[in-house]
Design a protein around this motif. Structure first.
Motif, PDB file in Angstrom:
ATOM      1  N   PRO A 253       0.803  -1.231   0.000  1.00  0.00           N
ATOM      2  CA  PRO A 253       0.000   0.000   0.000  1.00  0.00           C
ATOM      3  C   PRO A 253       0.832   1.276   0.000  1.00  0.00           C
ATOM      4  CG  PRO A 253       0.001  -0.996   2.178  1.00  0.00           C
ATOM      5  CD  PRO A 253       0.687  -1.969   1.265  1.00  0.00           C
ATOM      6  N   TYR A 254       2.143   1.165   0.220  1.00  0.00           N
ATOM      7  CA  TYR A 254       2.977   2.364   0.338  1.00  0.00           C
ATOM      8  C   TYR A 254       3.963   2.514  -0.811  1.00  0.00           C
ATOM      9  CZ  TYR A 254       1.248   1.629   5.066  1.00  0.00           C
ATOM     10  OH  TYR A 254       0.439   1.397   6.147  1.00  0.00           O
ATOM     11  N   ASN A 255       3.880   1.654  -1.822  1.00  0.00           N
ATOM     12  CA  ASN A 255       4.950   1.607  -2.813  1.00  0.00           C
ATOM     13  C   ASN A 255       4.761   2.567  -3.980  1.00  0.00           C
ATOM     14  OD1 ASN A 255       7.419   0.529  -3.791  1.00  0.00           O
ATOM     15  ND2 ASN A 255       6.279  -0.662  -5.277  1.00  0.00           N
ATOM     16  N   GLY A 256       3.587   3.142  -4.181  1.00  0.00           N
ATOM     17  CA  GLY A 256       3.395   4.065  -5.292  1.00  0.00           C
ATOM     18  C   GLY A 256       3.162   3.343  -6.601  1.00  0.00           C
ATOM     19  N   PRO A 257       3.609   3.918  -7.726  1.00  0.00           N
ATOM     20  CA  PRO A 257       3.330   3.364  -9.054  1.00  0.00           C
ATOM     21  C   PRO A 257       3.901   1.958  -9.224  1.00  0.00           C
ATOM     22  CG  PRO A 257       4.178   5.596  -9.217  1.00  0.00           C
ATOM     23  CD  PRO A 257       4.380   5.178  -7.801  1.00  0.00           C
ATOM     24  N   ILE A 258       3.202   1.125 -10.003  1.00  0.00           N
ATOM     25  CA  ILE A 258       3.686  -0.219 -10.330  1.00  0.00           C
ATOM     26  C   ILE A 258       4.856  -0.093 -11.295  1.00  0.00           C
ATOM     27  CG2 ILE A 258       3.071  -2.429 -11.361  1.00  0.00           C
ATOM     28  CD1 ILE A 258       1.702  -1.889  -8.702  1.00  0.00           C
ATOM     29  N   ASP A 259       6.017  -0.614 -10.907  1.00  0.00           N
ATOM     30  CA  ASP A 259       7.212  -0.477 -11.755  1.00  0.00           C
ATOM     31  C   ASP A 259       8.092  -1.729 -11.742  1.00  0.00           C
ATOM     32  OD1 ASP A 259       8.193  -0.393  -9.191  1.00  0.00           O
ATOM     33  OD2 ASP A 259       9.065   1.614  -9.349  1.00  0.00           O
ATOM     34  N   ASN A 260       7.531  -2.890 -11.368  1.00  0.00           N
ATOM     35  CA  ASN A 260       8.282  -4.141 -11.271  1.00  0.00           C
ATOM     36  C   ASN A 260       9.374  -4.097 -10.203  1.00  0.00           C
ATOM     37  OD1 ASN A 260       6.808  -5.574 -13.141  1.00  0.00           O
ATOM     38  ND2 ASN A 260       8.195  -5.176 -14.852  1.00  0.00           N
ATOM     39  N   PHE A 261       9.166  -3.289  -9.171  1.00  0.00           N
ATOM     40  CA  PHE A 261      10.162  -3.173  -8.108  1.00  0.00           C
ATOM     41  C   PHE A 261       9.427  -3.086  -6.770  1.00  0.00           C
ATOM     42  CE2 PHE A 261      13.073  -0.618  -5.431  1.00  0.00           C
ATOM     43  CZ  PHE A 261      14.164  -1.464  -5.452  1.00  0.00           C
ATOM     44  N   CYS A 262       9.354  -4.216  -6.050  1.00  0.00           N
ATOM     45  CA  CYS A 262       8.683  -4.265  -4.745  1.00  0.00           C
ATOM     46  C   CYS A 262       7.245  -3.734  -4.822  1.00  0.00           C
ATOM     47  CB  CYS A 262       9.490  -3.489  -3.702  1.00  0.00           C
ATOM     48  SG  CYS A 262      11.108  -4.202  -3.333  1.00  0.00           S
ATOM     49  N   ASP A 263       6.528  -4.162  -5.870  1.00  0.00           N
ATOM     50  CA  ASP A 263       5.141  -3.731  -6.016  1.00  0.00           C
ATOM     51  C   ASP A 263       4.198  -4.508  -5.105  1.00  0.00           C
ATOM     52  OD1 ASP A 263       5.791  -1.919  -8.089  1.00  0.00           O
ATOM     53  OD2 ASP A 263       5.817  -3.584  -9.519  1.00  0.00           O
ATOM     54  N   TYR A 264       4.584  -5.740  -4.780  1.00  0.00           N
ATOM     55  CA  TYR A 264       3.735  -6.631  -3.997  1.00  0.00           C
ATOM     56  C   TYR A 264       4.556  -7.270  -2.878  1.00  0.00           C
ATOM     57  CZ  TYR A 264       1.156  -6.022  -8.315  1.00  0.00           C
ATOM     58  OH  TYR A 264       0.535  -5.456  -9.398  1.00  0.00           O
ATOM     59  N   LYS A 265       3.880  -7.773  -1.874  1.00  0.00           N
ATOM     60  CA  LYS A 265       4.580  -8.377  -0.741  1.00  0.00           C
ATOM     61  C   LYS A 265       5.231  -9.706  -1.116  1.00  0.00           C
ATOM     62  CE  LYS A 265       1.600  -6.134   2.666  1.00  0.00           C
ATOM     63  NZ  LYS A 265       0.602  -6.333   3.763  1.00  0.00           N
ATOM     64  N   ILE A 266       4.733 -10.323  -2.200  1.00  0.00           N
ATOM     65  CA  ILE A 266       5.353 -11.505  -2.785  1.00  0.00           C
ATOM     66  C   ILE A 266       5.945 -11.098  -4.135  1.00  0.00           C
ATOM     67  CG2 ILE A 266       4.953 -13.860  -3.623  1.00  0.00           C
ATOM     68  CD1 ILE A 266       2.548 -14.021  -1.721  1.00  0.00           C
ATOM     69  N   TYR A 267       7.126 -11.590  -4.458  1.00  0.00           N
ATOM     70  CA  TYR A 267       7.829 -11.175  -5.675  1.00  0.00           C
ATOM     71  C   TYR A 267       6.985 -11.432  -6.922  1.00  0.00           C
ATOM     72  CZ  TYR A 267      11.235 -11.204  -9.455  1.00  0.00           C
ATOM     73  OH  TYR A 267      11.892 -10.973 -10.633  1.00  0.00           O
ATOM     74  N   TYR A 268       6.867 -10.384  -7.761  1.00  0.00           N
ATOM     75  CA  TYR A 268       6.108 -10.486  -9.007  1.00  0.00           C
ATOM     76  C   TYR A 268       6.539  -9.359  -9.936  1.00  0.00           C
ATOM     77  CZ  TYR A 268       2.205 -10.378 -12.304  1.00  0.00           C
ATOM     78  OH  TYR A 268       1.441 -10.382 -13.450  1.00  0.00           O
ATOM     79  N   ALA A 269       6.625  -9.688 -11.240  1.00  0.00           N
ATOM     80  CA  ALA A 269       6.894  -8.666 -12.267  1.00  0.00           C
ATOM     81  C   ALA A 269       6.267  -9.133 -13.572  1.00  0.00           C
ATOM     82  CB  ALA A 269       8.392  -8.458 -12.439  1.00  0.00           C
ATOM     83  N   ASN A 270       5.904  -8.187 -14.428  1.00  0.00           N
ATOM     84  CA  ASN A 270       5.391  -8.588 -15.733  1.00  0.00           C
ATOM     85  C   ASN A 270       5.862  -7.627 -16.810  1.00  0.00           C
ATOM     86  OD1 ASN A 270       3.092  -6.788 -16.822  1.00  0.00           O
ATOM     87  ND2 ASN A 270       2.477  -7.046 -14.667  1.00  0.00           N
ATOM     88  N   SER A 271       5.982  -8.163 -18.024  1.00  0.00           N
ATOM     89  CA  SER A 271       6.599  -7.419 -19.122  1.00  0.00           C
ATOM     90  C   SER A 271       5.695  -6.310 -19.657  1.00  0.00           C
ATOM     91  CB  SER A 271       6.975  -8.377 -20.253  1.00  0.00           C
ATOM     92  OG  SER A 271       5.833  -9.034 -20.764  1.00  0.00           O
ATOM     93  N   ALA A 272       4.432  -6.276 -19.253  1.00  0.00           N
ATOM     94  CA  ALA A 272       3.571  -5.161 -19.656  1.00  0.00           C
ATOM     95  C   ALA A 272       3.969  -3.878 -18.939  1.00  0.00           C
ATOM     96  CB  ALA A 272       2.107  -5.493 -19.352  1.00  0.00           C
ATOM     97  N   VAL A 273       4.616  -3.999 -17.806  1.00  0.00           N
ATOM     98  CA  VAL A 273       5.063  -2.837 -17.027  1.00  0.00           C
ATOM     99  C   VAL A 273       6.422  -2.363 -17.512  1.00  0.00           C
ATOM    100  CG1 VAL A 273       5.766  -2.058 -14.720  1.00  0.00           C
ATOM    101  CG2 VAL A 273       3.728  -3.490 -14.999  1.00  0.00           C
ATOM    102  N   SER A 274       7.353  -3.309 -17.650  1.00  0.00           N
ATOM    103  CA  SER A 274       8.702  -3.003 -18.161  1.00  0.00           C
ATOM    104  C   SER A 274       9.357  -4.306 -18.560  1.00  0.00           C
ATOM    105  CB  SER A 274       9.541  -2.285 -17.092  1.00  0.00           C
ATOM    106  OG  SER A 274       9.813  -3.147 -16.005  1.00  0.00           O
ATOM    107  N   ALA A 275      10.441  -4.211 -19.300  1.00  0.00           N
ATOM    108  CA  ALA A 275      11.151  -5.410 -19.739  1.00  0.00           C
ATOM    109  C   ALA A 275      11.646  -6.209 -18.536  1.00  0.00           C
ATOM    110  CB  ALA A 275      12.324  -5.018 -20.629  1.00  0.00           C
ATOM    111  N   LEU A 276      11.575  -7.539 -18.658  1.00  0.00           N
ATOM    112  CA  LEU A 276      12.018  -8.417 -17.567  1.00  0.00           C
ATOM    113  C   LEU A 276      13.519  -8.646 -17.707  1.00  0.00           C
ATOM    114  CD1 LEU A 276       9.024 -10.932 -17.497  1.00  0.00           C
ATOM    115  CD2 LEU A 276       9.348  -8.833 -16.182  1.00  0.00           C
ATOM    116  N   THR A 277      14.275  -7.628 -17.351  1.00  0.00           N
ATOM    117  CA  THR A 277      15.723  -7.641 -17.464  1.00  0.00           C
ATOM    118  C   THR A 277      16.356  -8.412 -16.308  1.00  0.00           C
ATOM    119  OG1 THR A 277      15.935  -5.612 -16.183  1.00  0.00           O
ATOM    120  CG2 THR A 277      15.627  -5.383 -18.567  1.00  0.00           C
TER     121      THR A 277
END
Length: 347
Positions: A239-263
């Motif tokens: 709830p405190y992380n701000g915009p979704i940017d593939n960096f600590c967006d959720y309490k469990i690790y998650y990222a997706n390529s629609a947000v940014s490249a999965l580098t």
């Protein structure tokens, strides 16, 4: 039992040996009297010693009876207390099933205690046979789940199903790993700067176990454990992380390529501190611990273990991909043994 991370447990309601000085034969019953953890350990030792005496031909009290539910309970409790390890540093898990039978007393819902003890000894032998067949020199029995499998055809015996869980192969000790700055997100992978065999899931599991299991005490689970799965990291946003940017967006690790490249930067979970959260590893360790802690509190259960795996799958109906962690929480009614026991021991 009320879940608390590392403190002593409160009094609980559990089965109690009840011996009556009457003209009738003694019966082992489950009246629901309050006992504490140390008393339960003493009761399990009684059953364990009785099984040993039966095996050695020294158990003579053949008229004593116990309820069938009590027989199931003490067979499971004694197996879990004597042979099952709490949080072995294993690389894989193997389930096996064995069946035993114990004679019953018709229309009484009871069995002779000596028959329950014989059933326990039979269970140990069958578990040992399966355990021996596991092709690894590095293994530990983790849990036994005992259940009623119904009566035999002629209704003179009770079938008992025992599911065993064994941890197989040992991972490197996390505490002994060099202080590399990041770990790859995949299970059993590598530190991003070099060493193999340990990925971020193993580090996270290690950290969460340390937050839940007290030093110098053993937590054991008389009736085995239940499992809860967490398959959707996006259900637990920060709830405190701000915009979704593939960096600590959720309490469990998650990222997706629609947000940014999965580098590689996205796929490497940092151990080095940064301003807001300390480090990514500590952020996800604390986040997962908060999620499972809230669930355990709500269910009045205790932490047994956690299993963290990775996924890399398409996002449905899109051209994008998603990566992250799935969580399996093992939990149940745990009891504390902090009195210098020599158990558990290997099968």
């Amino acid at each position: 039992m009320k879940h608390i991370s590392i403190h002593a447990r409160c009094m609980v309601v559990l089965v109690l040996f009840a011996f009556a000085c009457t003209k009738e034969k003694t019966e082992l019953t489950t009246p629901g009297n309050p006992v504490n953890d140390e008393q339960l350990v003493n009761q399990v030792h009684w059953f364990m010693d009785g099984a040993k005496a039966v095996k050695e031909g020294k158990y003579l009290k053949t008229g004593e009876k116990m309820l069938l539910d009590s027989a199931l309970y003490y067979i499971g409790a004694t197996l879990n207390y004597k042979y099952c390890y709490q949080a072995y540093n294993y690389k894989s898990r193997k389930f096996d099933i064995v069946y035993i039978t114990i004679p019953i007393l018709a229309n009484q819902g009871k069995a002779l205690i000596v028959d329950a003890l014989c059933g326990y000894n039979e269970a140990v032998q069958k578990l040992k046979s399966n355990y021996t067949l596991i092709a690894s020199s590095q293994k530990k029995l983790l849990a036994c789940m005992v259940s009623n499998a119904g009566f035999t055809t002629n209704i003179d015996s009770l079938r008992i199903k025992i599911i065993s869980l064994t941890g197989v192969d040992v991972l490197p000790n996390i505490d002994d790993q060099p202080a590399w700055p990041s770990f790859w997100y995949q299970q059993f992978s590598f530190q991003c700067n070099g060493n193999a065999n340990v990925g971020a899931p193993e580090v996270l599991r290690h950290n969460i176990i340390a937050l839940n299991i007290p030093p110098n005490c053993r937590v054991w689970f008389p009736t085995g454990f239940d499992i809860k799965h967490y398959y959707d990291p996006t259900a637990y946003p920060d709830p405190y992380n701000g915009p979704i940017d593939n960096f600590c967006d959720y309490k469990i690790y998650y990222a997706n390529s629609a947000v940014s490249a999965l580098t590689d930067e996205v796929k490497c979970i940092d151990t080095q501190p940064f301003v807001t959260y300390g480090s990514e590893i500590s952020y996800y360790s604390n986040g997962i611990n908060e999620i499972v802690g809230e669930y355990l509190d709500s269910e009045n259960k205790d932490f047994k273990d956690i299993w963290i795996t990775d996924f890399d799958i398409p996002i449905p109906n899109t051209y994008y991909n998603q990566i992250g962690h799935w969580i399996e929480l093992d939990y149940g009614d745990g009891y504390w043994d902090c009195w210098g026991t020599t158990y558990p021991c290997d099968l």
